[in-house]
Structures are given as structure tokens and as C-alpha cells.
Design an enzyme around this catalytic site. Structure first.
Site, PDB file in Angstrom:
ATOM      1  N   HIS A  63     -14.971-143.672 -57.273  1.00 30.29           N
ATOM      2  CA  HIS A  63     -13.791-143.125 -57.957  1.00 30.29           C
ATOM      3  C   HIS A  63     -13.804-143.383 -59.470  1.00 30.29           C
ATOM      4  CE1 HIS A  63      -9.434-141.959 -56.762  1.00 30.29           C
ATOM      5  NE2 HIS A  63      -9.702-141.499 -57.953  1.00 30.29           N
ATOM      6  N   LYS A 113     -13.026-140.696 -51.688  1.00 30.37           N
ATOM      7  CA  LYS A 113     -13.568-141.542 -52.773  1.00 30.37           C
ATOM      8  C   LYS A 113     -13.393-143.020 -52.450  1.00 30.37           C
ATOM      9  CE  LYS A 113     -11.770-137.944 -55.844  1.00 30.37           C
ATOM     10  NZ  LYS A 113     -10.447-137.546 -55.336  1.00 30.37           N
ATOM     11  N   TYR A 144      -5.386-142.503 -52.548  1.00 28.64           N
ATOM     12  CA  TYR A 144      -4.203-141.635 -52.446  1.00 28.64           C
ATOM     13  C   TYR A 144      -3.341-142.011 -51.231  1.00 28.64           C
ATOM     14  CZ  TYR A 144      -6.990-138.626 -55.597  1.00 28.64           C
ATOM     15  OH  TYR A 144      -7.760-138.144 -56.620  1.00 28.64           O
ATOM     16  N   ASP A 172      -9.691-132.201 -51.515  1.00 28.56           N
ATOM     17  CA  ASP A 172     -10.104-133.390 -52.260  1.00 28.56           C
ATOM     18  C   ASP A 172      -9.076-134.498 -52.094  1.00 28.56           C
ATOM     19  OD1 ASP A 172     -11.909-134.455 -54.677  1.00 28.56           O
ATOM     20  OD2 ASP A 172      -9.823-134.989 -55.092  1.00 28.56           O
TER      21      ASP A 172
HETATM   22  P1  NAD Z   1      -3.263-130.555 -61.628  1.00 30.21           P
HETATM   23  O1  NAD Z   1      -3.765-130.274 -62.981  1.00 30.21           O
HETATM   24  O2  NAD Z   1      -3.893-129.951 -60.447  1.00 30.21           O
HETATM   25  O3  NAD Z   1      -1.710-130.233 -61.672  1.00 30.21           O
HETATM   26  C1  NAD Z   1      -0.915-130.285 -60.520  1.00 30.21           C
HETATM   27  C2  NAD Z   1       0.528-129.997 -60.913  1.00 30.21           C
HETATM   28  O4  NAD Z   1       0.588-128.766 -61.641  1.00 30.21           O
HETATM   29  C3  NAD Z   1       1.430-129.797 -59.704  1.00 30.21           C
HETATM   30  O5  NAD Z   1       1.977-131.036 -59.284  1.00 30.21           O
HETATM   31  C4  NAD Z   1       2.482-128.846 -60.217  1.00 30.21           C
HETATM   32  O6  NAD Z   1       3.472-129.572 -60.898  1.00 30.21           O
HETATM   33  C5  NAD Z   1       1.716-128.014 -61.222  1.00 30.21           C
HETATM   34  N1  NAD Z   1       1.236-126.727 -60.687  1.00 30.21           N
HETATM   35  C6  NAD Z   1       0.295-126.518 -59.732  1.00 30.21           C
HETATM   36  N2  NAD Z   1       0.093-125.204 -59.547  1.00 30.21           N
HETATM   37  C7  NAD Z   1       0.927-124.562 -60.411  1.00 30.21           C
HETATM   38  C8  NAD Z   1       1.188-123.201 -60.690  1.00 30.21           C
HETATM   39  N3  NAD Z   1       0.543-122.233 -60.057  1.00 30.21           N
HETATM   40  N4  NAD Z   1       2.098-122.922 -61.635  1.00 30.21           N
HETATM   41  C9  NAD Z   1       2.768-123.892 -62.309  1.00 30.21           C
HETATM   42  N5  NAD Z   1       2.564-125.207 -62.091  1.00 30.21           N
HETATM   43  C10 NAD Z   1       1.631-125.538 -61.141  1.00 30.21           C
HETATM   44  O7  NAD Z   1      -3.221-132.176 -61.520  1.00 30.21           O
HETATM   45  P2  NAD Z   1      -3.680-133.308 -60.513  1.00 30.21           P
HETATM   46  O8  NAD Z   1      -2.977-133.279 -59.223  1.00 30.21           O
HETATM   47  O9  NAD Z   1      -3.627-134.564 -61.300  1.00 30.21           O
HETATM   48  O10 NAD Z   1      -5.239-132.994 -60.278  1.00 30.21           O
HETATM   49  C11 NAD Z   1      -5.711-132.181 -59.243  1.00 30.21           C
HETATM   50  C12 NAD Z   1      -6.524-132.972 -58.247  1.00 30.21           C
HETATM   51  O11 NAD Z   1      -7.596-133.648 -58.905  1.00 30.21           O
HETATM   52  C13 NAD Z   1      -5.738-134.125 -57.601  1.00 30.21           C
HETATM   53  O12 NAD Z   1      -4.842-133.686 -56.604  1.00 30.21           O
HETATM   54  C14 NAD Z   1      -6.865-134.970 -57.092  1.00 30.21           C
HETATM   55  O13 NAD Z   1      -7.372-134.416 -55.892  1.00 30.21           O
HETATM   56  C15 NAD Z   1      -7.871-134.859 -58.228  1.00 30.21           C
HETATM   57  N6  NAD Z   1      -7.767-135.981 -59.188  1.00 30.21           N
HETATM   58  C16 NAD Z   1      -8.826-136.830 -59.281  1.00 30.21           C
HETATM   59  C17 NAD Z   1      -8.790-137.897 -60.154  1.00 30.21           C
HETATM   60  C18 NAD Z   1      -9.964-138.817 -60.246  1.00 30.21           C
HETATM   61  O14 NAD Z   1      -9.854-139.868 -60.876  1.00 30.21           O
HETATM   62  N7  NAD Z   1     -11.077-138.462 -59.662  1.00 30.21           N
HETATM   63  C19 NAD Z   1      -7.665-138.128 -60.970  1.00 30.21           C
HETATM   64  C20 NAD Z   1      -6.599-137.240 -60.862  1.00 30.21           C
HETATM   65  C21 NAD Z   1      -6.683-136.162 -59.982  1.00 30.21           C
END
Ligand code: NAD
Length: 275
Positions: A109, A76, A51, A46
């Protein structure tokens, strides 16, 4: 590792778990994260124009050597490019940066205003009809936003990607989407790895299953039928996050996690109706 597929209303499928690549900017990190994910069995990535890493994502995928047809790639449309012509242009640019002939999912988005959303959707429907996006959808749309779009749309959005985790469960949006057969995808499924992973209820359940807090939270999403896209750049965590298909949370455990909802967001965003 066998990841279940979730069927979209147009008959295509999306893997229930994928890798999110938000805030992975460094090209070396993108390469490592995607190579590790694909080796571990992930098949869905994704990304988003916003990004700034579509070129790196495309290059990393090409280098990893998994057949394109086995992958599910999402990107997006960023807000400033909403509009009919500009959405077409932005989509062409995304494809070019990714180095791909099609994406599996193209999303608006964020909701902005009615005119921009409907004009963008007109372009999205044409892109979908051309086969260059195998499915189309939206992100961050609440029911009031979907109401406006559905009245306009000939093709219904197939997915709504919204912030969901145990501290922000989005019951109203989930219920609405379920009724319209729109698949819900959870962004920030781990609440960005913050306090949620130290929550007493989560860590206690994790201890029982000899799993990590992150694995329990991801399992909660999966058992609610949500699509998840956790992000990590750390190889061990990328592998840990897919290692969730060999255990199951009991109904009581699911209910305990359900009680954690507190409308706590990653950041404040505009949730007003479309102007
Ligand atoms: P997430 O909830 O996936 O958290 C990621 C963070 O959690 C990592 O940077 C790390 O610090 C921690 N983490 C990951 N795996 C772990 C583990 N096994 N143990 C402990 N800590 C861990 O947050 P995110 O990156 O904001 O969201 C995931 C994805 O969603 C993004 O990469 C993106 O692709 C998407 N996203 C979309 C939107 C949107 O507006 N559509 C907004 C934000 C994110």
C-alpha cells in the site's frame, strides 16, 4: 459497455476502469455499490485491508453472481503488516475475508523503509509464484522507492497505483514506470470530487461534449493510458463514471487539461527516500 483491457508485463490484463471502494464502510453501501457497478459493466474492484471492507466486498461479489474468472479484484498490504511472515499472514487473512482463492492484484500500500519493503516483496513473490495473486505491485511508490525495490526484486512490480488527477499529474513517476513497463493506475482520479470538477477548463470541455466534468476527467486518464478506479456509492454516479467510452477528447482538449498540473495532493504524505 466495453471497457478496454490494459496488458501487464506478465501477460495478464486489467480492465482500464474499475470501482474504488475506499471509505465505503457500511455493508449495505458496499453491496449496493458493487451490485450497481457489476450490473453496469464494471469488472474490476479495488479494495485494501486498510479499508476494513474486504469481507463486505467479498460477500457483495459472491451475491452479484458474476463468475469469479470474469472479475479483477485488487487488495493491498497495510503498513503495519509489512515484513516477510507478517505479509504472508496478512495476505491469508485478506483472502479469507474476501472468501476467495486468489486475488488478481496484491499491492504494497505505501513505501515505508527498505527492510520492510524488501521483506514484504519476498513474500509477495512467493504469493505470486503460488498463483494466489495473479499479479503483484506497489502503491504510492516514487521513482526513488522503485529504484530500491527493483534492485532487490526478482519479479518486477507490474503496477504502481499512485494519486493522479489533472491537479497532480505525476509526470516523473509516470515516465519512470513507462520506461520499466510498469502500468500506472490513478487513485483519487477525480480528486475526490472536489474543486477539480468545478474547474472552468473542465466544465467548458464537458459542456462541448454534453458530458459531466467527472466524465471528462476520467476520459483524460483513459486517453493517457492510465488505469482508473473512481469511487462512488451513488448508483447514478457509478453508471455515469463508466459511460465514457462513447466520446473522445480532442488533442487540444487533452493539452488544455494537461496545463492544470499544480502538484496539489489529496493529503500530504511522506515522499522521502527509503531509510
Ligand atoms: P475519487 O477521486 O474516486 O473521488 C470519489 C468522490 O468523488 C466520491 O466520493 C464522490 O464524492 C465524487 N464523485 C464520484 N463520482 C462522481 C461523479 N460522477 N460526479 C460528481 N462527483 C463524483 O477518490 P477516492 O475514493 O479517494 O479514490 C478512488 C479509489 O482509489 C479509492 O476508492 C481507492 O480504491 C483508491 N485509493 C487508493 C489509495 C492508495 O493509497 N493506494 C488512496 C486513495 C484512494
Amino acid at each position: 459497455m466495453q471497457i478496454p483491457d490494459v496488458k501487464l508485463m506478465n501477460g495478464t490484463t486489467i480492465p482500464q476502469l474499475g470501482l474504488g471502494v475506499y471509505q465505503i464502510d457500511d455493508e449495505k453501501d458496499v453491496k449496493l455499490a458493487i451490485a450497481t457497478a457489476l450490473e453496469s459493466g464494471y469488472r474490476s474492484i479495488d479494495t485494501a485491508a486498510a479499508y476494513g471492507n474486504e469481507a463486505g466486498v467479498g460477500a457483495a461479489i459472491a451475491e452479484a453472481g458474476v463468475a469469479r474468472k470474469e472479475l479483477f479484484v485488487t487488495t493491498k498490504l497495510w503498513n503495519k503488516n509489512q515484513g516477510y511472515e507478517s505479509a504472508h499472514r496478512a495476505f491469508d487473512e485478506s483472502l479469507e475475508k474476501l472468501g476467495m482463492e486468489y486475488v488478481d492484484l496484491y499491492l504494497i500500500h505505501w513505501p515505508t523503509d527498505k527492510q520492510h519493503i524488501c521483506d514484504s516483496w519476498k513474500a509477495f513473490q512467493e504469493i505470486y509464484a503460488s498463483g494466489r495473486a495473479r499479479s503483484i505491485g506497489v502503491s504510492n511508490f516514487q521513482p526513488m522507492h522503485l529504484d530500491v525495490l527493483l534492485e532487490y526484486a526478482d519479479t518486477t512490480p507490474m503496477i504502481n497505483q499512485i494519486e493522479i488527477h489533472p491537479y497532480n499529474q505525476q509526470q516523473a513517476a509516470r515516465k519512470y514506470c513507462q520506461a520499466k513497463d510498469i502500468v500506472v493506475e490513478s487513485w483519487s482520479p477525480l480528486f475526490q470530487g472536489g474543486e477539480l470538477l468545478d474547474d472552468n477548463i473542465i466544465t467548458t470541455i464537458a459542456h462541448t461534449h454534453r458530458k459531466s466534468a467527472a466524465q471528462v476527467v476520467l476520459r483524460w486518464h483513459i486517453q493517457h493510458g492510465l488505469v482508473v478506479i473512481p469511487k462512488s456509492v451513488t448508483p447514478e454516479r457509478i453508471r455515469e463514471n463508466i459511460d465514457i467510452f462513447d466520446f473522445e477528447l480532442r488533442d487540444e482538449e487533452m493539452s488544455m487539461i494537461d496545463t492544470l498540473d499544480r502538484d496539489q495532493h489529496v493529503f500530504e504524505y511522506d515522499q522521502r527516500p527509503l531509510s
